[in-house]
Design a protein around this motif. Structure first.
Motif, PDB file in Angstrom:
ATOM      1  N   VAL A  67       0.847  -1.187   0.000  1.00  0.00           N
ATOM      2  CA  VAL A  67       0.000   0.000   0.000  1.00  0.00           C
ATOM      3  C   VAL A  67       0.889   1.247   0.000  1.00  0.00           C
ATOM      4  CG1 VAL A  67      -1.796   1.295   1.209  1.00  0.00           C
ATOM      5  CG2 VAL A  67      -1.787  -1.212   1.289  1.00  0.00           C
ATOM      6  N   LEU A  68       0.600   2.178  -0.888  1.00  0.00           N
ATOM      7  CA  LEU A  68       1.277   3.481  -0.911  1.00  0.00           C
ATOM      8  C   LEU A  68       0.329   4.531  -0.378  1.00  0.00           C
ATOM      9  CD1 LEU A  68       2.935   3.369  -4.451  1.00  0.00           C
ATOM     10  CD2 LEU A  68       3.818   2.465  -2.286  1.00  0.00           C
ATOM     11  N   TRP A  69       0.866   5.462   0.414  1.00  0.00           N
ATOM     12  CA  TRP A  69       0.014   6.463   1.078  1.00  0.00           C
ATOM     13  C   TRP A  69       0.603   7.848   0.932  1.00  0.00           C
ATOM     14  CZ3 TRP A  69       1.381  10.098   4.639  1.00  0.00           C
ATOM     15  CH2 TRP A  69       0.334  10.824   5.222  1.00  0.00           C
ATOM     16  N   THR A  70      -0.292   8.819   0.799  1.00  0.00           N
ATOM     17  CA  THR A  70       0.028  10.215   1.045  1.00  0.00           C
ATOM     18  C   THR A  70      -1.278  10.946   1.320  1.00  0.00           C
ATOM     19  OG1 THR A  70       1.345  12.135   0.326  1.00  0.00           O
ATOM     20  CG2 THR A  70      -0.103  11.101  -1.324  1.00  0.00           C
ATOM     21  N   ARG A  71      -1.182  12.174   1.756  1.00  0.00           N
ATOM     22  CA  ARG A  71      -2.360  13.021   1.946  1.00  0.00           C
ATOM     23  C   ARG A  71      -2.006  14.421   1.473  1.00  0.00           C
ATOM     24  NH1 ARG A  71      -4.488  15.929   7.292  1.00  0.00           N
ATOM     25  NH2 ARG A  71      -6.182  17.077   6.298  1.00  0.00           N
ATOM     26  N   LEU A  72      -2.825  14.969   0.614  1.00  0.00           N
ATOM     27  CA  LEU A  72      -2.594  16.324   0.119  1.00  0.00           C
ATOM     28  C   LEU A  72      -2.993  17.324   1.202  1.00  0.00           C
ATOM     29  CD1 LEU A  72      -4.007  16.042  -3.523  1.00  0.00           C
ATOM     30  CD2 LEU A  72      -1.739  15.404  -2.642  1.00  0.00           C
ATOM     31  N   ALA A  73      -2.040  18.154   1.616  1.00  0.00           N
ATOM     32  CA  ALA A  73      -2.312  19.092   2.719  1.00  0.00           C
ATOM     33  C   ALA A  73      -1.408  20.316   2.593  1.00  0.00           C
ATOM     34  CB  ALA A  73      -2.094  18.407   4.066  1.00  0.00           C
ATOM     35  N   PRO A  74      -1.705  21.230   1.648  1.00  0.00           N
ATOM     36  CA  PRO A  74      -0.878  22.441   1.511  1.00  0.00           C
ATOM     37  C   PRO A  74      -0.943  23.356   2.727  1.00  0.00           C
ATOM     38  CG  PRO A  74      -2.818  22.538   0.089  1.00  0.00           C
ATOM     39  CD  PRO A  74      -2.747  21.156   0.619  1.00  0.00           C
ATOM     40  N   ASP A  75      -2.019  23.268   3.512  1.00  0.00           N
ATOM     41  CA  ASP A  75      -2.141  24.031   4.758  1.00  0.00           C
ATOM     42  C   ASP A  75      -2.428  23.026   5.881  1.00  0.00           C
ATOM     43  OD1 ASP A  75      -2.358  26.030   6.621  1.00  0.00           O
ATOM     44  OD2 ASP A  75      -4.241  26.859   5.848  1.00  0.00           O
ATOM     45  N   PRO A  76      -1.424  22.268   6.311  1.00  0.00           N
ATOM     46  CA  PRO A  76      -1.661  21.050   7.086  1.00  0.00           C
ATOM     47  C   PRO A  76      -2.321  21.256   8.435  1.00  0.00           C
ATOM     48  CG  PRO A  76       0.681  21.604   7.033  1.00  0.00           C
ATOM     49  CD  PRO A  76       0.016  22.491   6.038  1.00  0.00           C
ATOM     50  N   LEU A  77      -2.059  22.364   9.116  1.00  0.00           N
ATOM     51  CA  LEU A  77      -2.584  22.563  10.461  1.00  0.00           C
ATOM     52  C   LEU A  77      -3.926  23.285  10.481  1.00  0.00           C
ATOM     53  CD1 LEU A  77       0.681  23.458  12.414  1.00  0.00           C
ATOM     54  CD2 LEU A  77      -0.471  21.245  12.204  1.00  0.00           C
ATOM     55  N   ASN A  78      -4.468  23.517   9.317  1.00  0.00           N
ATOM     56  CA  ASN A  78      -5.774  24.180   9.218  1.00  0.00           C
ATOM     57  C   ASN A  78      -6.705  23.387   8.311  1.00  0.00           C
ATOM     58  OD1 ASN A  78      -5.448  26.888  10.731  1.00  0.00           O
ATOM     59  ND2 ASN A  78      -3.616  26.802   9.415  1.00  0.00           N
ATOM     60  N   GLY A  79      -6.835  22.114   8.610  1.00  0.00           N
ATOM     61  CA  GLY A  79      -7.743  21.262   7.855  1.00  0.00           C
ATOM     62  C   GLY A  79      -7.179  20.709   6.569  1.00  0.00           C
ATOM     63  N   GLY A  80      -5.981  21.120   6.200  1.00  0.00           N
ATOM     64  CA  GLY A  80      -5.337  20.615   4.992  1.00  0.00           C
ATOM     65  C   GLY A  80      -5.238  21.624   3.878  1.00  0.00           C
ATOM     66  N   GLY A  81      -6.259  22.476   3.745  1.00  0.00           N
ATOM     67  CA  GLY A  81      -6.177  23.556   2.766  1.00  0.00           C
ATOM     68  C   GLY A  81      -6.548  23.178   1.345  1.00  0.00           C
ATOM     69  N   MET A  82      -7.144  22.000   1.140  1.00  0.00           N
ATOM     70  CA  MET A  82      -7.561  21.607  -0.208  1.00  0.00           C
ATOM     71  C   MET A  82      -8.992  22.059  -0.484  1.00  0.00           C
ATOM     72  SD  MET A  82      -5.097  20.011  -1.801  1.00  0.00           S
ATOM     73  CE  MET A  82      -5.983  19.127  -3.085  1.00  0.00           C
ATOM     74  N   ASP A  83      -9.305  22.261  -1.782  1.00  0.00           N
ATOM     75  CA  ASP A  83     -10.679  22.569  -2.176  1.00  0.00           C
ATOM     76  C   ASP A  83     -11.580  21.362  -1.908  1.00  0.00           C
ATOM     77  OD1 ASP A  83     -10.022  25.085  -2.981  1.00  0.00           O
ATOM     78  OD2 ASP A  83      -9.813  24.574  -5.113  1.00  0.00           O
ATOM     79  N   ASN A  84     -12.880  21.637  -1.830  1.00  0.00           N
ATOM     80  CA  ASN A  84     -13.832  20.588  -1.478  1.00  0.00           C
ATOM     81  C   ASN A  84     -14.292  19.813  -2.715  1.00  0.00           C
ATOM     82  OD1 ASN A  84     -15.451  19.073   0.262  1.00  0.00           O
ATOM     83  ND2 ASN A  84     -17.232  20.396  -0.114  1.00  0.00           N
TER      84      ASN A  84
END
Length: 537
Positions: A67-84
């Motif tokens: 299994v390969l993992w990552t999580r997109l989080a340009p603003d990691p400490l504020n919910g991640g910062g990705m569009d919905n």
């Protein structure tokens, strides 16, 4: 950002698109589990800031994949910062770190309902082989990771090396142990729980933070807490260098929770706690390299599972929280009572207990590992023949459940059973007796308890009562209160465990040292202490 232990080369956007044979703007209609076809062009609505702030990881290796993992989080400490909305993430697996020998590639969607995490179940790989992997989102490229597949089922395996760790409370110390682990010569890493701590994080801790973080309850709270921990570069390096096998303990949800019962039933009723548990399990899944078989179903999550490494070892990964009866005697440390001694009490639950025993019966490997959370051997914390005092949160609080396993091992003559344990923030080496009431009874297993990465602070080599504890519990052969991790090296002839410790965690840069080592010979559940070094200062 490059992995510090891998000679990696980033490939540029043009070469990546040339290798994949298509640009994201024209790759239409890819369907991911539980989602409808999505137009990638509409998903990529604006330029993405660097999204791989939380690093990358791999896990649960099998002979033909991982299994390969990552999580997109340009603003990691504020919910991640990705569009919905979903976002396309491309991935590649190669035999070399420069990605000139690509063997697998594809595209997955990061989904907002899962925190824009990615879980790629790569298959079609070769057994016992090191691979390199990398992600791409928009024009941004992730660090390079390294992973290894398991040996072929039933194949002969001469040697395996792995480390196990637990309990990494972020505010109280630096993850220096992971810095050293990432440079160790290992095939995989096992994490036994307390990856995060759910309680309040104070700005007065060792690590500087601008404000206090309150105890976490919402999905955003849990995501931000995982992000805080995963921003650590040493933790990221350890994830990037080896595949991990993970299971949780209590702090991923709530301290000392048991089944449907929270730590503080007066503050959380069952309904509220199960809602919190569902949120906590979702966040745990979002941040770990789990397979779809572990995808949470409401407040339930399939965590116990078995991973095989040829004819050398089976890892029985246990869940000692989700199915247990509530702790006896109000939790804490106490003398045995009719409640705690009730033989019907369970720590694993009937289904998991049967699964474990059935697996031990049919196992065809040299070593059988129980990778689990809480202290397994008896540990009497009272001194004197007329006194007894045990942790009600550990197997001592469920002695009937433990005895069922001990009897099964003894009656079926199952040898080479090794229990791996976390939770207690200290190192121990234990011989597991068939009957702890009779120290002359045979040993049916051994247990290695690993200390914490940081929890408990700097610690010390021994405590004021260490000698008394060892005298009271003669089956316990070693104790240390220093931080670090445990390294295990297995062959067909013997098992060696090295307790790796650092002298401090309240500041970075600590050296690592082998505090002591133990050998277990094939067919013998006896601990041989082969080296003891002076405690670091």
């Amino acid at each position: 950002m490059k992995n510090s232990n891998i000679d990696s080369e980033k490939f540029n956007r043009r070469s990546f698109l040339k290798k994949t044979g298509k640009g994201v703007g024209i790759a239409l209609g890819v369907t991911i589990a539980n989602t409808l076809p999505v137009n990638f062009a509409s998903a990529q609505s604006k330029k993405l800031s660097y999204p791989f702030t939380l690093g990358i990881a791999s896990g649960d290796p099998v002979p033909d994949g991982v299994v390969l993992w990552t999580r997109l989080a340009p603003d990691p400490l504020n919910g991640g910062g990705m569009d919905n909305h979903p976002f396309p993430v491309q991935w590649e697996v190669s035999l070399d770190s420069s990605f000139k020998k690509v063997v697998k590639r594809g595209t997955e969607l990061s989904k907002p309902q899962l925190g824009h995490s990615i879980h790629v179940e790569v298959d079609g790989l070769q057994p016992s082989t090191w691979y390199y992997y990398q992600f791409k989102a928009g024009s941004e490229i992730s660090p390079v990771g390294r992973t290894k597949t398991a040996p072929a089922f039933g194949s002969h395996v001469d040697k395996l090396a792995f480390a196990f760790a637990s309990c990494q409370n972020w505010p109280v110390g630096y993850y220096t142990a992971y810095q050293h682990m990432s440079k160790d010569d290992l095939d995989l890493v096992i994490h036994l729980g307390d990856y995060i701590y759910e309680g309040r994080h104070n700005s007065s801790g060792v690590r500087p933070i601008e404000k206090d973080f309150p105890e976490i309850y919402t999905i955003d709270d849990y995501r931000n807490r995982y992000a805080l921990y995963k921003l650590d570069a040493d933790l990221q390096a350890a994830h990037a260098n080896f595949p991990w096998i993970v299971t949780n303990d209590d702090h991923e949800v709530d301290n000392n929770w048991a089944g449907d019962v929270p730590q503080d039933p007066g503050k959380q009723n069952t309904e509220d706690f199960l809602k919190r548990r569902a949120i906590a399990f979702q966040a745990y899944y979002e941040h770990m390299p789990f397979r779809r078989t572990s995808f949470p179903n409401g407040s339930s999550m399939q965590l116990y599972r078995r991973l095989n490494f040829g004819n050398l070892v089976d890892f029985n990964v246990l869940d000692t929280r989700q199915y247990r009866d509530d702790q006896a005697n109000g939790d804490g440390w106490d003398s045995p009572t009719p409640e705690s001694m009730d033989p019907s009490r369970t720590l694993l639950g009937e289904k998991q207990e049967r699964w474990l025993l059935d697996g031990l019966t049919t196992s065809q490997v040299k070593w059988n590992v129980l990778a689990q959370q809480v202290f397994f051997a008896r540990r009497d914390g009272a001194f004197g023949p007329e006194k007894e005092r045990y942790s009600m949160d550990a197997w001592d609080g469920y002695p009937g459940a433990r005895q069922r396993i001990l009897d099964f091992l003894a009656e079926n003559n199952i040898t080479n059973t090794v229990v791996l344990t976390g939770d207690v923030h200290t190192s121990w080496a234990n011989e597991v007796k068939a009957n702890f009431d009779d120290q002359n009874s045979k040993n049916v297993a051994v247990e290695f308890v690993g200390t914490s990465i940081t929890s408990g602070g700097d610690g010390s080599d021994v405590n004021s009562d260490t000698a008394q504890i060892l005298q009271e519990n003669p089956h316990i052969k070693f104790f240390s209160n220093q931080r670090g991790y445990v390294r295990c090296t297995l062959t067909q002839q013997k098992w060696q465990t090295d307790f790796m410790v650092v002298p401090y965690v309240t500041r970075p840069g600590a050296p690592i040292q082998t505090r002591t080592s133990f050998i277990v010979e094939d067919g013998k559940s006896n601990l041989q202490q082969v080296t003891t070094e002076a405690a670091p200062v």
